[in-house]
Design an enzyme around this catalytic site. Structure first.
Site, PDB file in Angstrom:
ATOM      1  N   ASP A   9     -18.693 -57.513  55.290  1.00  0.00           N
ATOM      2  CA  ASP A   9     -17.969 -58.325  54.314  1.00  0.00           C
ATOM      3  C   ASP A   9     -18.037 -59.816  54.643  1.00  0.00           C
ATOM      4  OD1 ASP A   9     -17.323 -55.814  53.495  1.00  0.00           O
ATOM      5  OD2 ASP A   9     -15.178 -55.979  53.863  1.00  0.00           O
ATOM      6  N   ARG A  18     -20.677 -71.261  49.955  1.00  0.00           N
ATOM      7  CA  ARG A  18     -21.571 -72.254  49.370  1.00  0.00           C
ATOM      8  C   ARG A  18     -22.360 -71.732  48.179  1.00  0.00           C
ATOM      9  NH1 ARG A  18     -22.844 -76.679  52.749  1.00  0.00           N
ATOM     10  NH2 ARG A  18     -24.076 -77.376  50.977  1.00  0.00           N
ATOM     11  N   HIS A  43     -17.180 -53.528  51.738  1.00  0.00           N
ATOM     12  CA  HIS A  43     -16.004 -53.385  50.881  1.00  0.00           C
ATOM     13  C   HIS A  43     -16.237 -54.186  49.611  1.00  0.00           C
ATOM     14  CE1 HIS A  43     -11.312 -53.726  50.512  1.00  0.00           C
ATOM     15  NE2 HIS A  43     -11.894 -53.303  49.398  1.00  0.00           N
ATOM     16  N   ARG A  45     -14.589 -55.443  46.782  1.00  0.00           N
ATOM     17  CA  ARG A  45     -13.245 -55.660  46.259  1.00  0.00           C
ATOM     18  C   ARG A  45     -13.284 -55.895  44.760  1.00  0.00           C
ATOM     19  NH1 ARG A  45      -9.308 -56.928  50.498  1.00  0.00           N
ATOM     20  NH2 ARG A  45      -7.955 -57.469  48.750  1.00  0.00           N
ATOM     21  N   HIS A  50     -16.199 -61.363  48.316  1.00  0.00           N
ATOM     22  CA  HIS A  50     -17.287 -61.479  49.295  1.00  0.00           C
ATOM     23  C   HIS A  50     -18.479 -60.598  48.893  1.00  0.00           C
ATOM     24  CE1 HIS A  50     -14.985 -58.079  50.808  1.00  0.00           C
ATOM     25  NE2 HIS A  50     -14.088 -58.837  51.416  1.00  0.00           N
ATOM     26  N   GLU A  70     -16.637 -49.158  50.679  1.00  0.00           N
ATOM     27  CA  GLU A  70     -15.173 -49.193  50.614  1.00  0.00           C
ATOM     28  C   GLU A  70     -14.756 -49.709  49.244  1.00  0.00           C
ATOM     29  OE1 GLU A  70     -13.257 -51.492  53.605  1.00  0.00           O
ATOM     30  OE2 GLU A  70     -13.744 -50.110  55.231  1.00  0.00           O
ATOM     31  N   HIS A 193     -10.685 -51.561  61.251  1.00  0.00           N
ATOM     32  CA  HIS A 193      -9.868 -52.686  60.791  1.00  0.00           C
ATOM     33  C   HIS A 193      -9.208 -53.381  61.988  1.00  0.00           C
ATOM     34  CE1 HIS A 193     -10.276 -52.062  56.424  1.00  0.00           C
ATOM     35  NE2 HIS A 193     -10.539 -50.828  56.826  1.00  0.00           N
TER      36      HIS A 193
END
Length: 242
Positions: A9, A18, A43, A45, A50, A70, A193
Site C-alpha cells: 500500500d 506526486r 488493500h 480502499r 493508495h 484486502e 498490521h
C-alpha cells in the site's frame, strides 16, 4: 514453518503523493518475490487513497498465484474481487477518516454483513481471510459462521501500540492464545498490521501462526536498502519457508 506476506500500500502512497507511475507496485512485487516473499498483499480502499484498480490487474499479471486482495465488506468491492479473482481475499473494516486500518472486523454488530461477504466470495471459489482482533470471542464468532476454508488474520495493532514491555508481553500472550484457539478450530492463522522484524522475532515461537504480514515497516526499510534486501531481512527474523 511460517510464510511471509508483504504489503505494498505505501509503495502506492509514495506514488500518489506526486501522481504519475513511479514507484511501480508490480515491479516492487517482483523484487519482493526475489527477496523471498510468499504473498503479495494490496488493500484496495473504497477511497482509492493508495492502491488503484490498475495496480491489482498488474499484480495479477506478474504474480497471479501470490496476490492477496484486502477489501471492505461493500458490495462493489466484492464485485471487483470476483472480477479480479485473486488467490485470496482478506476482508477488513474501513473508516473514511482513519489513517490506516485501526481494528478488526466487528464480529458482533456486523456479523451478518461479514457472513454475507464471506459467503459471496467462498461461493465464487475465492479463499477468504477475516481480519479480527486477537480476542477469543472474535475467533469463536468466525468459527460459528461455518464457511468452509475460512482463515483469520489477527490484528497486531494493540501489540504495536503497547507503551511498556509488560503491556507488549501481555499482547504477545493474547495473540498466542487466540492463534492456538483458531488453529484448534481448524482456521489457519495470520498475524499482521503494524508488524516489524522485532515483532516477528517475538512471535515466531508460536507454531500455530502460519503467516506474518508486513507492510509499512518493509517499505520504510526498503527506502534505505531496497525492496529485495528489506524482504530478505524480514525472512531472517522468523522461521519462514523457502
Amino acid at each position: 514453518m511460517a510464510q511471509l506476506g508483504v504489503k505494498f500500500d505505501h509503495i502506492a502512497t509514495l506514488r500518489q503523493v506526486r501522481g504519475g507511475v513511479e514507484p511501480n507496485v508490480a515491479a516492487a512485487a517482483l523484487l519482493a518475490e526475489l527477496g523471498g516473499a510468499d504473498w503479495i498483499i494490496a488493500h484496495l480502499r473504497e477511497d482509492r487513497r493508495h492502491i488503484q484498480d490498475r495496480d491489482l490487474y498488474a499484480l495479477q499479471h506478474v504474480v497471479p498465484s501470490r496476490v492477496t486482495l484486502e477489501i471492505s465488506l461493500a458490495d462493489r468491492m466484492l464485485k471487483f474481487a470476483i472480477e479480479l479473482r485473486p488467490a485470496r481475499v482478506t476482508l477488513v473494516p474501513e473508516q473514511p477518516m482513519e489513517l490506516t486500518t485501526e481494528s478488526g472486523l466487528d464480529m458482533i454488530g456486523k456479523r451478518d454483513a461479514v457472513s454475507h461477504a464471506a459467503a459471496t466470495l467462498v461461493q465464487a471459489g475465492i479463499p477468504v481471510t477475516l481480519l479480527i482482533q486477537p480476542l477469543v470471542d472474535d475467533v469463536k464468532a468466525c468459527h460459528r459462521l461455518g464457511h468452509p476454508g475460512l482463515s483469520v488474520e489477527l490484528n497486531a495493532t494493540p501489540y504495536r501500540s503497547a507503551k511498556t514491555p509488560v503491556e507488549r508481553r501481555s499482547w504477545e500472550e493474547q495473540i498466542a492464545t487466540t492463534a492456538k484457539l483458531a488453529f484448534k478450530l481448524g482456521m489457519p492463522v495470520q498475524v499482521g498490521h503494524g508488524l516489524t522484524a522485532d515483532a516477528i522475532r517475538a512471535l515466531a515461537a508460536v507454531p500455530e501462526i502460519a503467516q506474518f504480514n508486513v507492510g509499512h515497516a518493509m517499505v520504510a526499510r526498503a527506502a534505505l536498502v531496497g525492496v529485495e534486501h528489506a524482504v530478505r531481512e524480514l525472512k531472517t527474523a522468523g522461521a519462514f519457508t523457502r
